[in-house]
Design a protein around this motif. Structure first.
Motif, mmCIF file in Angstrom:
data_model
loop_
_atom_site.group_PDB
_atom_site.id
_atom_site.type_symbol
_atom_site.label_atom_id
_atom_site.label_comp_id
_atom_site.label_asym_id
_atom_site.label_seq_id
_atom_site.Cartn_x
_atom_site.Cartn_y
_atom_site.Cartn_z
ATOM 1 N N LEU A 104 -8.759 19.988 4.554
ATOM 2 C CA LEU A 104 -8.207 21.235 3.657
ATOM 3 C C LEU A 104 -7.684 22.204 5.641
ATOM 4 O O LEU A 104 -7.699 22.346 6.521
ATOM 5 N N ILE A 105 -6.486 22.045 4.757
ATOM 6 C CA ILE A 105 -6.087 23.318 6.159
ATOM 7 C C ILE A 105 -5.868 24.966 6.362
ATOM 8 O O ILE A 105 -5.900 25.377 7.309
ATOM 9 N N PRO A 143 0.798 -0.977 -0.158
ATOM 10 C CA PRO A 143 0.023 -0.097 -0.209
ATOM 11 C C PRO A 143 0.796 1.154 0.123
ATOM 12 O O PRO A 143 1.769 1.809 0.510
ATOM 13 N N GLN A 144 0.609 2.400 -1.015
ATOM 14 C CA GLN A 144 1.045 3.676 -1.177
ATOM 15 C C GLN A 144 0.730 4.504 -0.324
ATOM 16 O O GLN A 144 -0.682 4.507 -0.054
ATOM 17 N N LYS A 145 1.568 5.445 0.495
ATOM 18 C CA LYS A 145 1.140 5.988 1.691
ATOM 19 C C LYS A 145 0.357 7.469 0.457
ATOM 20 O O LYS A 145 1.280 8.124 -0.409
ATOM 21 N N LEU A 146 -0.911 7.742 0.869
ATOM 22 C CA LEU A 146 -1.796 8.890 0.327
ATOM 23 C C LEU A 146 -0.932 10.484 0.245
ATOM 24 O O LEU A 146 -0.694 11.096 1.587
ATOM 25 N N LYS A 147 -0.537 11.061 -0.887
ATOM 26 C CA LYS A 147 -0.644 12.069 -0.854
ATOM 27 C C LYS A 147 -1.019 13.153 -1.240
ATOM 28 O O LYS A 147 -2.455 13.236 -2.525
ATOM 29 N N CYS A 148 -0.918 14.054 -0.597
ATOM 30 C CA CYS A 148 -2.170 15.128 -0.568
ATOM 31 C C CYS A 148 -1.889 15.866 -0.511
ATOM 32 O O CYS A 148 -0.390 16.449 -1.290
ATOM 33 N N ALA A 149 -2.906 17.188 -1.528
ATOM 34 C CA ALA A 149 -2.812 18.418 -2.051
ATOM 35 C C ALA A 149 -1.860 19.497 -1.812
ATOM 36 O O ALA A 149 -2.221 19.498 -0.363
ATOM 37 N N LYS A 176 -3.945 18.512 4.443
ATOM 38 C CA LYS A 176 -3.027 17.430 5.692
ATOM 39 C C LYS A 176 -4.059 16.257 5.160
ATOM 40 O O LYS A 176 -5.056 16.195 5.254
ATOM 41 N N LEU A 177 -2.730 15.278 5.541
ATOM 42 C CA LEU A 177 -4.001 13.583 6.056
ATOM 43 C C LEU A 177 -3.908 13.670 7.269
ATOM 44 O O LEU A 177 -3.491 13.255 8.538
#
Length: 327
Positions: free
Chosen positions: A254-255, A236-242, A246-247
């Protein structure tokens, strides 16, 4: 100054102008004669008298004598304008031989008021739409409930788009406009989403989330006929946020808010609108070394505010001084 006519004088005018001609007795075997229509000059004279008074009682008195026809429809429109519903009236009786089974007199009811709802047009009509005239003032309010940024643009008399700023989610904007002036709702980059034509009365348009906000729908992959070989599942790949997300608990959250002068893409990235620059995390208009804005009259919407100010719109003049002049 208009000449005022007392209501009692109007009643006397109507009493003398409304006369139903006597119907001659029908001959045996012939069809029953009907009464001729009221004298057009008398109807017009009574209408003008009611118009000079301009009260609900005056218009109801006129409709009591002339319930149908062009002037009756105009009288009901004036009643609606002064905030009074038109009274339900009956057509005046016609003197005629009494039939064996008399029919009840026709009843004329007040027209249903038009709803204050803006008309929506398709973006495919964008190139053909343009403002026609400025004879019917009205008001339209946009409330952004889409969760996305929405740009507001006016389509002028040449079909050119005029930028009137934009709305972040939860914001609203009220505009003094005219009945034939179309308004286009667009994304931050300027892609058309919706077009609205104002109603005769002030209207509120709630901007909802659209399918276009979710991007194109991808077709499901076609199932392969051959039996695929079993392969080991990749780790499993770690989710990357735009950017600006933030994760948190396995989801991108949304931050920060993009701010007043920026827009957010479907991926969540913040970009400053045309002419603005990012400074200390906010999109601001460029400033000189003394802290004064550089050419603020080039901001979006300033040219439209200046045109309205030149036409005598005081509110537009105040907005132009606040946002489009060197401060």
């Amino acid at each position: 100054m208009a000449r005022l006519i007392p209501l009692t004088a109007l009643a006397v005018v109507l009493a003398f102008t409304v006369q139903v001609p006597k119907v001659p007795t029908a001959f045996a075997g012939s069809e029953t004669n009907t009464a001729p229509a009221a004298n057009p000059d008398a109807v017009k004279s009574a209408y003008e008298s009611a118009k000079e008074l301009g009260t609900a009682d005056a218009w109801n008195a006129f409709l009591g004598s002339y319930p149908t026809g062009f002037y009756a429809d105009m009288a009901r429109a004036y009643l609606k304008k002064v905030g009074e519903p038109a009274a339900v009236t009956t057509a005046p009786p016609v003197a005629a031989p009494t039939p064996s089974n008399p029919e009840p007199p026709a009843v004329v009811t007040a027209p249903t008021p038009s709803s204050a709802r803006a008309g929506e047009r398709s973006c495919s009509e964008r190139n053909a739409l343009r403002s026609e005239h400025s004879r019917e003032p009205t008001k339209i309010t946009f409330v952004n409930q889409s969760g996305m940024y929405r740009a507001i643009m006016w389509i002028d008399f040449d079909g050119t788009l005029k930028d009137y700023g934009g709305l972040n989610s939860g914001e609203q904007l009220s505009l003094d406009t005219f009945r034939t002036h179309p308004w286009m709702i667009a994304t931050g980059p300027g892609d058309c989403l919706q077009i609205f034509l104002p109603a005769a009365e002030p209207a509120i348009v709630r901007l909802e989330r659209l399918a276009a906000d979710d991007g194109p729908v991808r077709a499901a992959p076609v199932a392969q006929t051959k039996k695929a070989e079993k392969k080991k599942a990749p780790p499993p790949q770690k989710l990357k946020c735009a950017q600006n997300y933030k994760l948190k608990n396995g989801e991108c959250v949304l931050i920060q808010n993009c701010g007043k002068n920026a827009y957010r893409t479907a991926e969540g990235d913040c970009f400053c609108k045309k002419g603005y620059v990012m400074r200390k995390g906010k999109c601001q208009w460029p400033q000189d070394k003394n802290g004064f804005e550089v050419a603020p009259w080039k901001k979006g919407g300033c040219s439209s505010l200046q045109a309205q100010c030149n036409q005598g719109n005081g509110g537009a003049c105040m907005k132009y001084e606040e946002n489009c002049q060197v401060n």
